[in-house]
Scaffold this active site. Structure first.
Site, short mmCIF file in Angstrom:
data_model
loop_
_atom_site.label_atom_id
_atom_site.label_comp_id
_atom_site.label_asym_id
_atom_site.label_seq_id
_atom_site.Cartn_x
_atom_site.Cartn_y
_atom_site.Cartn_z
N ARG A 1 0.86 -1.19 0.00
CA ARG A 1 0.00 0.00 0.00
C ARG A 1 0.89 1.23 0.00
NH1 ARG A 1 -3.16 -3.06 -1.45
NH2 ARG A 1 -5.26 -3.50 -0.70
N GLU B 1 -4.35 7.11 -4.52
CA GLU B 1 -4.79 6.56 -5.81
C GLU B 1 -6.19 7.04 -6.16
OE1 GLU B 1 -4.41 2.31 -5.75
OE2 GLU B 1 -2.35 2.38 -5.04
N HIS C 1 -1.48 0.20 -10.10
CA HIS C 1 -2.05 -0.81 -9.19
C HIS C 1 -2.55 -2.02 -9.98
CE1 HIS C 1 -3.80 -1.21 -4.90
NE2 HIS C 1 -3.49 -2.40 -5.39
#
Length: 229
Positions: free
Chosen positions: A144, A173, A191
Site C-alpha cells: 500500500r 490513488e 495498481h
C-alpha cells in the site's frame, strides 16, 4: 460488523507484479522500452545489475511475500532475508529470518514491501529507514502506498541514495505525485497487482465462500487480523 478478506486469492498476481518491478528496476527495462519507442535505442543507458549480485529483503512474509520470495530465489538472488512479526513456519530454509526491521535494512540491496496497511504501518518506511538502506539500493512496493513516506522516497531518488524504485501503489490513488513521473529510474504501474482473470475470479469465489460460512456457522474463516479474537 465483521470484516473478512480473501487471503491467497491474489498471491500470484501481486507477486508477479513485484517480480516485474524488481527486474525492471535492476535492469532498467522500463527506461530501455521508452528509449526504443522514442527511437533512441540504448541512449543514456548505463550497465545495470544482475539479480544474482543483489541481496533481497522481503518485508512481510505472508502469502504474497512468500510467493514473491520463491520466484525471486529462482532468478537467483545472492541472498534472501525477511522480516515478519515472528518467524514463519512455512518459510523456505534459504530465506533467513531477521528479527528487526532495522537489521533487515542494513543487510539488503533491494527492499520489497509486502505488509498490510494499518495504524502501525503507516509511514513504516520513512526517512530514517530509507537512509538505513545502503546507498544505491532499490525499493519495490506492491503493498500500500502509505506504508512508505513518499516525500522521503522522492528525496532519496533526487539525491541518488536510491538507485531505482518500482511502484504499483500510491498514497492517494488514482492520483500519482507528478514528481515520480520525472524519474527515469522509477518503474510505475497503475495498481496492477490483481489485474488478472484468475486473481479476480479467485477473489470472487473466496468472498462468496465467506458469505456462505457466515450464514451457515455465524463466523467467517477469513476474518481480518483486527477482528480475530
Amino acid at each position: 460488523i465483521r470484516v473478512s478478506n480473501t487471503p491467497g486469492a491474489v498471491d500470484e498476481g501481486t507477486a508477479t507484479t513485484a517480480l516485474y518491478l524488481l527486474l525492471s528496476s535492476l535492469r532498467q527495462f522500463s527506461i530501455a522500452e521508452r528509449n526504443l519507442r522514442s527511437l533512441k535505442w540504448k541512449s543514456g543507458l548505463i550497465p545495470a545489475h544482475d539479480p544474482s549480485a543483489m541481496t533481497l529483503g522481503v518485508l512481510g512474509m505472508g502469502g504474497i511475500g512468500l510467493h514473491f520470495a520463491k520466484m525471486a530465489h529462482a532468478l537467483p538472488m545472492k541472498k534472501i532475508y525477511y522480516h515478519n512479526r515472528s518467524p514463519k513456519n512455512n518459510a523456505p530454509e534459504w530465506a533467513e529470518y531477521v528479527p528487526s526491521l532495522d537489521e533487515l535494512l542494513k543487510k539488503v540491496d533491494v527492499l520489497s514491501v509486502h505488509c498490510p496497511l494499518n495504524e502501525r504501518t503507516v509511514g513504516l518506511i520513512g526517512e530514517t529507514q530509507i537512509r538505513t538502506l545502503r546507498k544505491g539500493s532499490i525499493i519495490v512496493n506492491t503493498a500500500r502506498g502509505k506504508v512508505i513516506d513518499e516525500d522521503a522516497l522522492i528525496k532519496a531518488l533526487e539525491d541518488g541514495h536510491l538507485y531505482a524504485a518500482g511502484l504499483d501503489v500510491y498514497p492517494d490513488e488514482p492520483n500519482v505525485n507528478p514528481k515520480l513521473m520525472e524519474f527515469r529510474n522509477v518503474t510505475l504501474l497503475p495498481h496492477m497487482g490483481t489485474e488478472t482473470e484468475e486473481s479476480q475470479r479467485s477473489m470472487e469465489v473466496r468472498a462468496l465462500q465467506n458469505l456462505v460460512d457466515y450464514f451457515q456457522s455465524g463466523s467467517g474463516k477469513d476474518l481480518v487480523f483486527e477482528h480475530r479474537s
